[in-house]
Scaffold this motif. Structure first.
Motif, mmCIF file in Angstrom:
data_model
loop_
_atom_site.group_PDB
_atom_site.id
_atom_site.type_symbol
_atom_site.label_atom_id
_atom_site.label_comp_id
_atom_site.label_asym_id
_atom_site.label_seq_id
_atom_site.Cartn_x
_atom_site.Cartn_y
_atom_site.Cartn_z
ATOM 1 N N SER B 49 0.839 -1.202 0.000
ATOM 2 C CA SER B 49 0.000 0.000 0.000
ATOM 3 C C SER B 49 0.876 1.255 0.000
ATOM 4 C CB SER B 49 -0.943 -0.003 1.199
ATOM 5 O OG SER B 49 -0.249 0.309 2.378
ATOM 6 N N TRP B 50 2.025 1.198 0.666
ATOM 7 C CA TRP B 50 2.927 2.362 0.625
ATOM 8 C C TRP B 50 3.368 2.636 -0.807
ATOM 9 C CZ3 TRP B 50 6.655 0.927 5.211
ATOM 10 C CH2 TRP B 50 6.027 1.262 6.432
ATOM 11 N N ILE B 51 3.789 1.564 -1.486
ATOM 12 C CA ILE B 51 4.262 1.752 -2.868
ATOM 13 C C ILE B 51 3.148 2.374 -3.711
ATOM 14 C CG2 ILE B 51 5.150 0.571 -4.902
ATOM 15 C CD1 ILE B 51 6.222 -1.609 -3.025
ATOM 16 N N MET B 52 1.927 1.865 -3.544
ATOM 17 C CA MET B 52 0.815 2.407 -4.331
ATOM 18 C C MET B 52 0.564 3.857 -3.979
ATOM 19 S SD MET B 52 -2.054 -0.547 -4.511
ATOM 20 C CE MET B 52 -2.241 -0.752 -2.780
ATOM 21 N N ARG B 53 0.557 4.142 -2.660
ATOM 22 C CA ARG B 53 0.232 5.522 -2.250
ATOM 23 C C ARG B 53 1.280 6.500 -2.766
ATOM 24 N NH1 ARG B 53 -4.581 6.936 -2.040
ATOM 25 N NH2 ARG B 53 -3.448 8.859 -2.360
ATOM 26 N N ILE B 54 2.541 6.110 -2.689
ATOM 27 C CA ILE B 54 3.586 7.018 -3.175
ATOM 28 C C ILE B 54 3.370 7.274 -4.667
ATOM 29 C CG2 ILE B 54 6.055 7.214 -3.623
ATOM 30 C CD1 ILE B 54 6.492 5.685 -0.985
ATOM 31 N N HIS B 55 3.024 6.224 -5.379
ATOM 32 C CA HIS B 55 2.809 6.367 -6.813
ATOM 33 C C HIS B 55 1.616 7.282 -7.093
ATOM 34 C CE1 HIS B 55 3.155 5.146 -11.004
ATOM 35 N NE2 HIS B 55 1.834 5.025 -11.023
ATOM 36 N N TYR B 83 1.683 -2.553 -13.523
ATOM 37 C CA TYR B 83 2.233 -3.086 -12.279
ATOM 38 C C TYR B 83 1.556 -2.455 -11.067
ATOM 39 C CZ TYR B 83 5.546 -5.908 -9.743
ATOM 40 O OH TYR B 83 6.093 -6.886 -8.941
ATOM 41 N N TYR B 84 1.120 -1.213 -11.229
ATOM 42 C CA TYR B 84 0.337 -0.605 -10.150
ATOM 43 C C TYR B 84 -0.870 -1.490 -9.848
ATOM 44 C CZ TYR B 84 -2.983 2.291 -7.692
ATOM 45 O OH TYR B 84 -3.893 2.732 -6.772
ATOM 46 N N LEU B 85 -1.580 -1.876 -10.919
ATOM 47 C CA LEU B 85 -2.780 -2.702 -10.719
ATOM 48 C C LEU B 85 -2.432 -4.069 -10.145
ATOM 49 C CD1 LEU B 85 -4.751 -1.838 -13.971
ATOM 50 C CD2 LEU B 85 -5.226 -1.081 -11.652
ATOM 51 N N GLN B 86 -1.286 -4.581 -10.532
ATOM 52 C CA GLN B 86 -0.894 -5.887 -10.005
ATOM 53 C C GLN B 86 -0.635 -5.807 -8.497
ATOM 54 O OE1 GLN B 86 2.041 -6.117 -13.376
ATOM 55 N NE2 GLN B 86 1.583 -8.292 -13.260
ATOM 56 N N LEU B 87 0.071 -4.738 -8.091
ATOM 57 C CA LEU B 87 0.319 -4.589 -6.653
ATOM 58 C C LEU B 87 -0.988 -4.358 -5.908
ATOM 59 C CD1 LEU B 87 3.599 -2.473 -6.453
ATOM 60 C CD2 LEU B 87 3.279 -4.943 -6.591
ATOM 61 N N MET B 88 -1.883 -3.577 -6.518
ATOM 62 C CA MET B 88 -3.176 -3.300 -5.883
ATOM 63 C C MET B 88 -3.956 -4.601 -5.654
ATOM 64 S SD MET B 88 -6.403 -1.563 -7.676
ATOM 65 C CE MET B 88 -6.814 -3.145 -8.406
ATOM 66 N N PRO B 498 -3.787 17.214 -4.900
ATOM 67 C CA PRO B 498 -3.316 17.563 -3.547
ATOM 68 C C PRO B 498 -3.949 16.703 -2.459
ATOM 69 C CG PRO B 498 -3.832 19.535 -4.788
ATOM 70 C CD PRO B 498 -4.250 18.384 -5.642
ATOM 71 N N VAL B 499 -5.209 16.339 -2.640
ATOM 72 C CA VAL B 499 -5.845 15.466 -1.649
ATOM 73 C C VAL B 499 -5.100 14.125 -1.604
ATOM 74 C CG1 VAL B 499 -8.013 14.410 -0.931
ATOM 75 C CG2 VAL B 499 -8.037 16.578 -2.174
ATOM 76 N N HIS B 500 -4.756 13.645 -2.778
ATOM 77 C CA HIS B 500 -4.026 12.368 -2.808
ATOM 78 C C HIS B 500 -2.681 12.493 -2.122
ATOM 79 C CE1 HIS B 500 -6.543 9.588 -5.026
ATOM 80 N NE2 HIS B 500 -6.954 10.610 -5.767
ATOM 81 N N LYS B 501 -2.039 13.640 -2.281
ATOM 82 C CA LYS B 501 -0.736 13.821 -1.625
ATOM 83 C C LYS B 501 -0.912 13.802 -0.109
ATOM 84 C CE LYS B 501 1.800 15.867 -5.260
ATOM 85 N NZ LYS B 501 2.020 16.974 -6.157
ATOM 86 N N PHE B 502 -1.932 14.497 0.347
ATOM 87 C CA PHE B 502 -2.207 14.495 1.781
ATOM 88 C C PHE B 502 -2.425 13.065 2.278
ATOM 89 C CE2 PHE B 502 -5.454 14.312 5.107
ATOM 90 C CZ PHE B 502 -4.825 15.045 6.106
ATOM 91 N N ILE B 503 -3.230 12.312 1.527
ATOM 92 C CA ILE B 503 -3.531 10.933 1.938
ATOM 93 C C ILE B 503 -2.252 10.101 1.996
ATOM 94 C CG2 ILE B 503 -4.707 8.813 1.225
ATOM 95 C CD1 ILE B 503 -6.927 10.593 0.069
#
Ligand code: HEM
Ligand SMILES: [Cu+2]
Lengths: 224, 593
Positions: B49-55, B83-88, B498-503
């Motif tokens: 989830s960290w990898i996804m969120r950073i992306h 690969y994003y979808l694969q990790l998700m 920006p909301v995504h960055k905050f999250i």
């Protein structure tokens, strides 16, 4: 037959019904002050509950397959009618007969375990007959698959065949489990460690496989 | 007459290392094994989830070393869209199956259900051992998909057909990846079926003398109800996975329609039903979300009662409500398919029970709140996480009311609103249930206490953090932010970045807070203060046995139960609490018989 039974196996005789929930005093110590009546409280051995739970799960699995069949058939342009291999009807007779022989076996073994020893009637004999019928059923099913395959009808030929194979193989896999259970019963009987609940649970499973097969045959015959 | 004088051990205490710690038949060891597996899975899922969120926050940010996971999936350490979808997909699958099902249900249930019912062990210990090891194999089959072929599947934890069934033309991971996914889940189902079989028979058959059904603690009830759901739900998911595998390896057409063209290729399948998968999956899937949450409900009730020193307003109503949730959970599954092209009449038919299922949920919540009202709750990590559970369950449940109405769901479906809903109500709430259970039972499981200051820090960071992460999801969803996108390039989405960055920042901080927990867990396991048998002065059977419990749970004498599970602050009793095993006569007119 090679099975000799030197002494009646361990049994669970005069099992008293559990007196409502909560008296499942499973192998319990009875407190000194307690009502002596409670000593008789004895919950049914878990195998007799467990087998019903297991059968419920198997029922759900086949219900899922059935509803998949119904949904997949509804409005499918590619559904093709298939003629069931006639050997299936013979197999049906075999599996029904196996239930009958198992019931005979179960009563004899139970009587034997209950101390009514009748040396003339080897209690395991009917178990072997049942095993033989069960194996014949599996052989018959295999014959049906090979026959269809030889005619060029494989798993992917048409979705009717897909369901035919999936349902019959899934049933056969479960039935082989039942054969394993029967072998285990025979083994335990020979070693005099068979418990009544094991015998009953195994035969319930076996009868269920018979009922399931009759249901599947009906389903395939109606739907495919 | 039976020889009942000696409580013969169900199976002898193990002597070899392998039998004791690896292929153990002891439900307590199996419970700990499940816990360890869930912990490992949770850490992997969190890292994903960290990898996804950073992306999602910073799409071009190169995460050092990411290419080691997959050189094609993360060239230059930046995720490709696929690969994003694969990790998700792996995040969702790992979390739902190997964390939220294994920890609250299989781990705690295995350890405590037999003890709380007064049994020596589960009735089928070999099945129990198989249950864990089968699940273990299933986990590694899933993880293996990272390292073979073109990686894990990208279809999402729900694996909707036809994408899941068309094979490698569908994209990376859609060939071998899906086969491994479906195999893993089918194996997992077998493991949980074996577990459920044991749980049900334990509850029905193994209760000690005096333990009537209504005298079972709420946790035992929750595990029992969950196992009934598990038995029916996993028995349906397994055949679904088998059909999916056959569409891949045998060329059958269960789920793929005729003449489907993908990437300019006509697929060889004919006549399959894409909706069939959704029906089978959600018939499992909706009960599954309750499988994840009901054990938490039990744990939270149990923990709160002990810390309030008084029982819930009504023991029975809580039990009936949980049972009602279980029954209704089979009738609502179509609410996940409102937008599937289903007949609107069916939508209506599924909308109604979905609204009805909010009634037992609300009753459970009101029971908690009503019981908490005016009580002198002792504040500790376990009770804080229980309060957090309730808070998350309410916040996430409220959005369910919106989604339950097809007309509103048409707009919100497949947006972040749904993601916010289920992360709060299932993800975070169930995790909080796991945490509450851990802080509460750790002394019984290990003989040592966890650090309270660290536990409280863990709570506050997680509590605030989870709201910072998941509340904005609702806002994003209402603004039209679609889920399962790896970048936000459309005009209407760009202002939301920006909301995504905050999250993302909130997610990283909250994630690190979980490391406090892991540290606390490991440190306390070896260095925590040694505890007595009953540190919280609880009444149920797990507190009347030694710590750690002996091999047959109760030693030489099996317990006899005289009271309800929660006799706290009983008038006229000799102490503040009366244990279930105490023969003391008390004057409580409400006691169950
Ligand atoms: C208050 C009662 C609830 C109602 C009325 C409700 C309603 C809904 C509806 C209608 C959806 C489908 C939304 C869509 O896909 O468009 C949904 C999704 C979901 N709900 Fe709930 N829900 C409730 C409680 C819960 C609980 C208690 C859990 C878990 C413990 C849960 C977990 C989920 C999950 C995991 C999804 C999304 C699955 C996915 O698409 O990936 N819900 N809910
Ligand atoms: Cu649902």
């Amino acid at each position: 037959m090679a099975t000799t039974l030197p002494e009646p196996p361990k049994i669970e005789r005069d099992r008293l019904p559990s007196q409502g929930s909560g008296n499942g005093g499973w192998r319990n110590l009875v407190p000194a002050s307690a009502d002596p009546r409670q000593v008789k409280d004895y919950s049914p051995p878990p195998a007799s509950t467990g087998i019903w739970v297991g059968l419920a799960a198997i029922t759900m699995t086949f219900a899922a397959f059935t509803s998949a069949l119904v949904v997949r058939q509804g409005g499918a342009p590619d559904w093709r009618h298939i003629t069931l291999p006639p050997v299936l009807y013979l197999n049906t007779l075999l599996i029904v007969a196996s239930s009958v022989t198992l019931e005979i076996a179960r009563r004899r073994v139970a009587a034997f375990m209950g101390g009514l020893k009748d040396p003339a009637a080897n209690p395991a004999r009917w178990l072997f007959v049942t095993l033989f019928l069960g194996l014949s059923f599996v052989a018959g099913q295999t014959y049906a698959w090979l026959q269809l395959k030889a005619q060029g009808f494989g798993l992917a030929t048409n979705v009717s065949y897909s369901f035919f194979y999936v349902l019959t193989v899934a049933h056969a896999v479960h039935l082989v489990g039942g054969i394993g259970g029967l072998v285990r019963v025979v083994g335990k009987l020979n070693k005099s460690v068979l418990r009544r609940s094991t015998l009953d649970a195994t035969s319930r499973y076996w009868h269920f496989m018979g009922v399931l097969w009759v249901y599947l045959l009906f389903l395939l015959w109606m739907k495919l | 007459m039976h020889d009942m004088s000696a409580p013969a051990a169900h199976h002898g205490a193990p002597t070899s290392f392998i039998r004791k710690h690896v292929f153990s038949l002891d439900h307590k060891v199996i419970g700990k094994q499940y816990y360890a597996l869930a912990l490992l899975a949770a850490l992997i899922g969190m890292a994903l989830s960290w990898i996804m969120r950073i992306h999602l926050g910073w799409g071009n940010f190169a995460i050092p070393g990411l290419h080691l996971l997959s050189s094609t999936g993360a060239p230059g350490n930046v995720l490709t869209p696929e690969y994003y979808l694969q990790l998700m997909t792996m995040h969702g699958t790992i979390m739902v199956f190997f964390v939220l099902t294994t920890a609250p249900f299989a781990a705690f249930g295995n350890f405590f259900l037999p003890i709380q019912t007064g049994a020596e062990d589960m009735p089928f210990p070999h099945f129990n051992m198989m249950s864990f090891w089968v699940t273990f194999v299933g986990f590694w089959v899933l993880i293996a998909s990272f390292f073979v072929g073109d990686g894990p599947t990208l279809g999402g934890w729900t694996q909707y057909a036809p994408l899941s069934a068309i094979g490698s033309v569908g994209g990376p991971g859609q060939g071998l990846g899906v086969v491994l996914w479906a195999t893993s889940i089918a194996i997992f189902c077998i493991g949980q079926l074996l577990g459920s079989l044991n749980f049900i028979t334990t509850t029905l058959d193994m209760r000690c003398k005096g333990m009537s059904l209504m005298r079972l603690p709420l946790t035992a009830w929750a595990w029992f109800i969950t196992s009934v759901m598990g038995l029916t739900a996993f028995a349906v998911l397994m055949p679904a996975c088998i059909l999916l595998i056959l569409d891949h390896v045998a060329g059958t057409s269960f789920f793929v329609a005729s003449n489907l063209v993908i990437n300019d290729q006509v697929l060889p399948h004919s006549g399959g039903s894409t909706l069939l998968w959704q029906h089978l999956f959600w018939f499992f899937g909706h009960p599954e979300v309750y499988i994840a949450i009901v054990p938490g409900m039990g744990i939270v009730s149990h923990v709160l009662i002990t810390n309030m020193r008084k029982p819930m307003l009504s023991h029975r109503v809580l039990i009936y409500s949980m049972a009602a949730l279980a029954v209704l959970s089979y009738m609502v599954y179509g609410h996940h398919m409102f937008v599937s092209g289903m007949n609107p009449v069916s939508s209506l038919a599924f909308s109604f029970p979905t609204l009805v299922i909010t009634i037992p949920s609300t009753i459970v919540v009101l029971m908690w709140l009503g019981s908490l009202y005016g009580s002198k709750l002792q504040i500790n990590s376990a009770s804080l996480f229980s309060l957090g559970f309730i808070s998350m369950f309410i916040s996430g449940g409220v959005s369910g009311f919106f989604l339950a109405q097809p007309s509103i769901d048409i707009m919100l479906h497949a947006t972040y609103f749904v993601v916010g809903h289920f992360h709060l109500v299932m993800g975070v709430a169930a995790m909080f249930g796991i945490f509450a259970g851990t802080y509460f039972w750790f002394p019984k499981m290990t003989g040592r206490m966890m650090s309270e200051p660290l536990g409280k820090a863990h709570f506050w960071l997680s509590f605030v953090g989870a709201y910072c992460i998941f509340m904005p999801f609702h806002y994003l969803g209402i603004a039209g932010n679609v889920r399962r996108y790896q970048a936000f390039t459309d005009d209407y989405l760009i202002p939301l970045i920006p909301v995504h960055k905050f999250i993302t920042i909130a997610a990283l901080i909250t994630g690190f807070a979980q490391l406090i927990f892991v540290y606390n867990l490991i440190y306390s396991r070896f260095k925590g203060p040694v505890e007595t048998d009953n540190p919280w002065q609880g009444t149920s059977l797990e507190w009347s046995t030694a710590t750690p419990p002996p091999h047959n749970n109760f030693g030489a004498t099996m317990p006899v139960v005289y009271h309800d599970p929660y006799q706290y602050s009983v008038e006229g009793a000799s102490s503040d609490f009366v244990m279930q095993t105490s023969p003391e006569k008390i004057n409580n007119p409400n006691e169950e018989k």
